[in-house]
Design a protein around this motif. Structure first.
Motif, short mmCIF file in Angstrom:
data_model
loop_
_atom_site.label_atom_id
_atom_site.label_comp_id
_atom_site.label_asym_id
_atom_site.label_seq_id
_atom_site.Cartn_x
_atom_site.Cartn_y
_atom_site.Cartn_z
N ARG A 51 0.83 -1.21 0.00
CA ARG A 51 0.00 0.00 0.00
C ARG A 51 0.86 1.26 0.00
NH1 ARG A 51 -2.68 -2.89 3.96
NH2 ARG A 51 -1.90 -1.50 5.59
N PHE A 52 1.92 1.25 0.80
CA PHE A 52 2.80 2.42 0.84
C PHE A 52 3.33 2.74 -0.55
CE2 PHE A 52 4.41 3.26 5.40
CZ PHE A 52 3.15 3.06 5.91
N GLU A 53 3.72 1.68 -1.28
CA GLU A 53 4.34 1.89 -2.59
C GLU A 53 3.32 2.19 -3.68
OE1 GLU A 53 7.22 -0.48 -5.79
OE2 GLU A 53 6.99 -1.24 -3.74
N HIS A 54 2.27 1.37 -3.77
CA HIS A 54 1.38 1.43 -4.92
C HIS A 54 0.12 2.27 -4.69
CE1 HIS A 54 3.89 -1.53 -6.86
NE2 HIS A 54 3.74 -2.36 -5.85
N HIS A 55 -0.33 2.37 -3.45
CA HIS A 55 -1.56 3.13 -3.17
C HIS A 55 -1.24 4.57 -2.74
CE1 HIS A 55 -5.69 3.93 -1.98
NE2 HIS A 55 -5.26 4.33 -0.78
N HIS A 56 -0.30 4.69 -1.78
CA HIS A 56 0.01 6.02 -1.25
C HIS A 56 1.15 6.71 -2.00
CE1 HIS A 56 -2.63 5.11 2.08
NE2 HIS A 56 -1.87 4.09 2.48
N GLY A 57 2.05 5.93 -2.60
CA GLY A 57 3.21 6.52 -3.26
C GLY A 57 4.21 7.11 -2.29
N TRP A 58 4.37 6.44 -1.13
CA TRP A 58 5.21 6.97 -0.07
C TRP A 58 6.62 6.39 -0.05
CZ3 TRP A 58 1.23 6.41 4.49
CH2 TRP A 58 0.24 7.38 4.33
N GLY A 59 6.89 5.37 -0.81
CA GLY A 59 8.21 4.74 -0.76
C GLY A 59 8.21 3.48 -1.60
N GLU A 249 -3.09 -3.64 8.72
CA GLU A 249 -3.82 -3.93 7.48
C GLU A 249 -4.85 -2.85 7.18
OE1 GLU A 249 -2.85 -6.23 5.62
OE2 GLU A 249 -1.61 -7.40 6.99
N THR A 250 -4.73 -1.69 7.79
CA THR A 250 -5.72 -0.64 7.60
C THR A 250 -5.06 0.68 7.21
OG1 THR A 250 -7.37 0.74 8.75
CG2 THR A 250 -5.66 -0.25 10.11
N THR A 251 -5.72 1.40 6.32
CA THR A 251 -5.18 2.69 5.89
C THR A 251 -5.23 3.73 7.02
OG1 THR A 251 -7.35 3.31 4.98
CG2 THR A 251 -5.76 2.33 3.47
N LYS A 252 -6.03 3.47 8.05
CA LYS A 252 -6.04 4.39 9.20
C LYS A 252 -4.67 4.42 9.87
CE LYS A 252 -10.97 3.93 10.29
NZ LYS A 252 -11.97 3.56 11.32
N VAL A 253 -4.07 3.26 10.03
CA VAL A 253 -2.73 3.19 10.61
C VAL A 253 -1.69 3.65 9.60
CG1 VAL A 253 -0.97 1.63 11.57
CG2 VAL A 253 -3.35 1.44 12.31
N ASP A 254 -1.90 3.31 8.32
CA ASP A 254 -1.00 3.81 7.27
C ASP A 254 -0.81 5.31 7.41
OD1 ASP A 254 -1.07 1.25 6.25
OD2 ASP A 254 -2.13 1.78 4.40
N ARG A 255 -1.90 6.02 7.57
CA ARG A 255 -1.85 7.48 7.63
C ARG A 255 -1.06 7.95 8.85
NH1 ARG A 255 -2.86 9.97 2.87
NH2 ARG A 255 -4.45 8.77 1.75
N LEU A 256 -1.25 7.29 9.97
CA LEU A 256 -0.51 7.66 11.18
C LEU A 256 0.99 7.45 10.99
CD1 LEU A 256 -2.88 6.07 13.85
CD2 LEU A 256 -2.62 8.51 13.36
N VAL A 257 1.33 6.32 10.38
CA VAL A 257 2.75 6.00 10.15
C VAL A 257 3.36 6.98 9.15
CG1 VAL A 257 4.35 4.27 9.22
CG2 VAL A 257 2.48 3.56 10.73
N GLY A 258 2.68 7.20 8.03
CA GLY A 258 3.20 8.09 7.00
C GLY A 258 3.35 9.52 7.50
N ASP A 259 2.38 9.99 8.28
CA ASP A 259 2.45 11.35 8.80
C ASP A 259 3.62 11.49 9.77
OD1 ASP A 259 1.37 14.05 9.19
OD2 ASP A 259 0.94 13.35 11.20
N PHE A 260 3.83 10.51 10.62
CA PHE A 260 4.89 10.59 11.61
C PHE A 260 6.27 10.52 10.97
CE2 PHE A 260 7.67 8.72 14.91
CZ PHE A 260 7.51 9.68 15.91
N LEU A 261 6.42 9.65 9.98
CA LEU A 261 7.73 9.46 9.35
C LEU A 261 8.06 10.58 8.36
CD1 LEU A 261 7.81 5.62 8.63
CD2 LEU A 261 8.95 6.84 10.49
N TRP A 262 7.07 10.94 7.53
CA TRP A 262 7.36 11.84 6.41
C TRP A 262 6.39 13.01 6.30
CZ3 TRP A 262 6.34 6.49 4.82
CH2 TRP A 262 7.48 5.69 4.89
N SER A 263 5.57 13.23 7.33
CA SER A 263 4.60 14.34 7.31
C SER A 263 3.69 14.27 6.11
CB SER A 263 5.33 15.70 7.35
OG SER A 263 6.08 15.82 8.52
N LYS A 264 3.17 13.05 5.82
CA LYS A 264 2.22 12.87 4.72
C LYS A 264 0.81 13.19 5.21
CE LYS A 264 5.36 11.34 1.93
NZ LYS A 264 5.86 12.19 0.83
N ARG A 265 0.15 14.10 4.57
CA ARG A 265 -1.19 14.48 5.00
C ARG A 265 -2.16 14.42 3.83
NH1 ARG A 265 -0.80 16.53 10.06
NH2 ARG A 265 1.23 17.29 10.71
#
Length: 265
Positions: A51-59, A249-265
């Motif tokens: 999800r990080f790679e293909h859905h969010h484009g975060w890494g 397995e949830t995008t809710k946690v994805d968002r928390l992780v991405g925001d904390f690591l890379w300030s993704k909002r």
């Protein structure tokens, strides 16, 4: 004239696209290491990383590190010298029911590989469940050690800092890890007693879930007492439908992780 206007439009559009692609900051180039929990496998973080790679484009997951039960390390992939997107690393323990002491040493071996083979100086770590405890033990064991990457940020997801709170857990599961995961175990007490060894510069986020049937919220957020010298944040995902294993397995946690690591909002 129409041809000139068309060419000007194409050049303008191209320059806009190029200008929007900002180079990574130094911190965005830090590899983020994902550590699975008790009985975890390659599949534990696979879908989150997808999800990080293909859905969010975060890494992009560029490296898998495998640690055998004798502590030897093998790997598949690499860490680019100058990545264009944050590099993601997955660590898999062959013995996924081992004691915390062993898992902390195995994580140290994986970190040594990152430093020696790929010249990694800084990294982030994300640990699910027991992977968060193994990471905490690793941080206590290695603070100030040479020839290891420094940990910049650490995220624990559903980690039993006060022990597993599900009553039947030790009756339906086996392995040395089960003893360590009991509330009040020697391993958990030692993590608390050695908390002063953790580098206070590490930024910490602990994520708990209201629907977690294995690790309750007070146990998952008990990390606040361990990381009492660190910049610390805890958050609770209020969703009774998200189980212990479902928290990665949830995008809710994805968002928390991405925001904390890379300030993704």
């Amino acid at each position: 004239m129409l041809v000139t206007l068309f060419i000007s439009f194409i050049l303008f559009k191209t320059s806009n696209v190029q200008s929007s692609e900002k180079p990574l900051t130094a911190e965005e180039k830090y590899p983020t290491v994902f550590v699975h929990g008790y009985k975890g496998t390659y599949n534990s973080f696979k879908t989150m990383l997808d999800r990080f790679e293909h859905h969010h484009g975060w890494g992009k997951k560029t490296l898998e590190v495998y640690v055998s039960d004798n502590g030897s390390v093998s790997y598949r992939g690499t860490i680019p010298k100058n990545p264009s997107t944050p590099p993601l690393v997955q660590v898999i323990f062959e013995d996924n029911r081992a004691a915390l002491d062993k898992q902390a040493i195995w994580l140290e071996n994986a970190a040594k590989l990152l430093h020696h083979r790929f010249e990694v100086e800084n990294m982030n770590i994300v640990g699910h469940s027991m992977g968060g405890l193994a990471t905490t033990k690793f941080l206590e064991n290695t603070n100030g050690h040479s020839f290891l990457p420094k940990t910049h940020k650490f995220i624990s997801i559903a980690t039993p800092f006060a022990g597993v709170t599900k009553d039947s857990y030790d009756q339906i599961n086996t392995g040395a890890a089960v003893i360590d995961l009991k509330p009040g175990s020697r391993a958990i007490k030692h993590i608390y007693l050695n908390r002063h060894l953790i580098d206070p510069a590490i930024k910490v986020l602990s994520i708990a879930g209201s629907g977690d049937d294995v690790v309750d919220v007070p146990s998952a957020t008990g990390s606040e007492k361990i990381f009492d010298r660190n910049e610390f944040t805890s958050t609770i995902v209020y969703d009774p439908s998200i189980s212990h294993s479902g928290l990665h397995e949830t995008t809710k946690v994805d968002r928390l992780v991405g925001d904390f690591l890379w300030s993704k909002r």
